[in-house]
Motif scaffolding. Structure first.
Motif, mmCIF file in Angstrom:
data_model
loop_
_atom_site.group_PDB
_atom_site.id
_atom_site.type_symbol
_atom_site.label_atom_id
_atom_site.label_comp_id
_atom_site.label_asym_id
_atom_site.label_seq_id
_atom_site.Cartn_x
_atom_site.Cartn_y
_atom_site.Cartn_z
ATOM 1 N N SER A 2 0.834 -1.203 0.000
ATOM 2 C CA SER A 2 0.000 0.000 0.000
ATOM 3 C C SER A 2 0.873 1.260 0.000
ATOM 4 C CB SER A 2 -0.934 -0.008 1.204
ATOM 5 O OG SER A 2 -0.188 -0.103 2.380
ATOM 6 N N THR A 6 -1.937 5.498 2.280
ATOM 7 C CA THR A 6 -2.869 4.485 2.792
ATOM 8 C C THR A 6 -2.436 4.048 4.187
ATOM 9 O OG1 THR A 6 -3.495 3.710 0.609
ATOM 10 C CG2 THR A 6 -3.748 2.141 2.411
ATOM 11 N N GLU A 45 -7.013 4.130 -2.695
ATOM 12 C CA GLU A 45 -5.832 4.411 -3.525
ATOM 13 C C GLU A 45 -6.214 4.580 -4.990
ATOM 14 O OE1 GLU A 45 -2.613 1.609 -3.231
ATOM 15 O OE2 GLU A 45 -2.473 1.905 -1.068
#
Ligand code: AMP
Length: 139
Positions: A2, A6, A45
């Motif tokens: 990630s 995030t 995202e």
């Protein structure tokens, strides 16, 4: 893996979060260009603006709209420069859409977006008209 943003949303790394709702989050930039430099992101995202679903784009701008006066008031700024580095060629380093809200002051040393990009480009009328038609046909 990630993105670092995030990880902030998920509480895995620390950040100075100043606002969040279901869709978006705002926190102070770790390397501020001015006191109060704030980043606004979608919690999910998306790499670039063009990847955002329309409803998330609306929410993102609503949060930017909400944050701009709060940031200006908090640091007694005269103005803000607000913008996205949208893609690697534009200088985007974190692959997670983020809007920079940078407080500006009458006597600060910063320039305009125009100065950052080196000023106007010479463009023939034909080329300008052709580009305008091309953009118009794609929206
Ligand atoms: P950009 O070049 O538009 O991708 O900008 C990325 C921004 O993210 C930079 O201004 C960095 O200072 C900022 N940044 C990177 N990591 C962090 C972090 N952990 N917390 C807050 N801001 C960060």
């Amino acid at each position: 893996m990630s993105t670092i943003f995030t990880q902030i949303v998920d509480g895995e790394i620390p950040a100075d979060i100043v606002y969040e709702n279901e869709t978006t989050c705002a926190f102070l930039d770790a390397n501020p260009l001015a006191p109060g430099h704030t980043l606004v992101i979608p919690k999910d995202e998306y790499t670039r603006i063009d990847d955002l679903p329309a409803d998330v784009a609306r929410e993102l701008f609503a949060t930017v709209h909400r944050l701009v006066p709060a940031v200006e008031d908090a640091v007694d700024a005269d103005a803000t420069t607000v913008g996205f580095n949208n893609g690697t060629a534009a200088g985007q380093e974190v692959d997670h859409v983020h809007c920079h809200i940078v407080p500006r002051f009458e006597d600060d040393a910063g320039g305009t977006l125009h100065s950052a990009l080196g000023g106007p480009t010479e463009l023939a009328d034909d080329d300008r008209e052709s580009i305008a038609a091309d953009i118009e046909s794609r929206v």
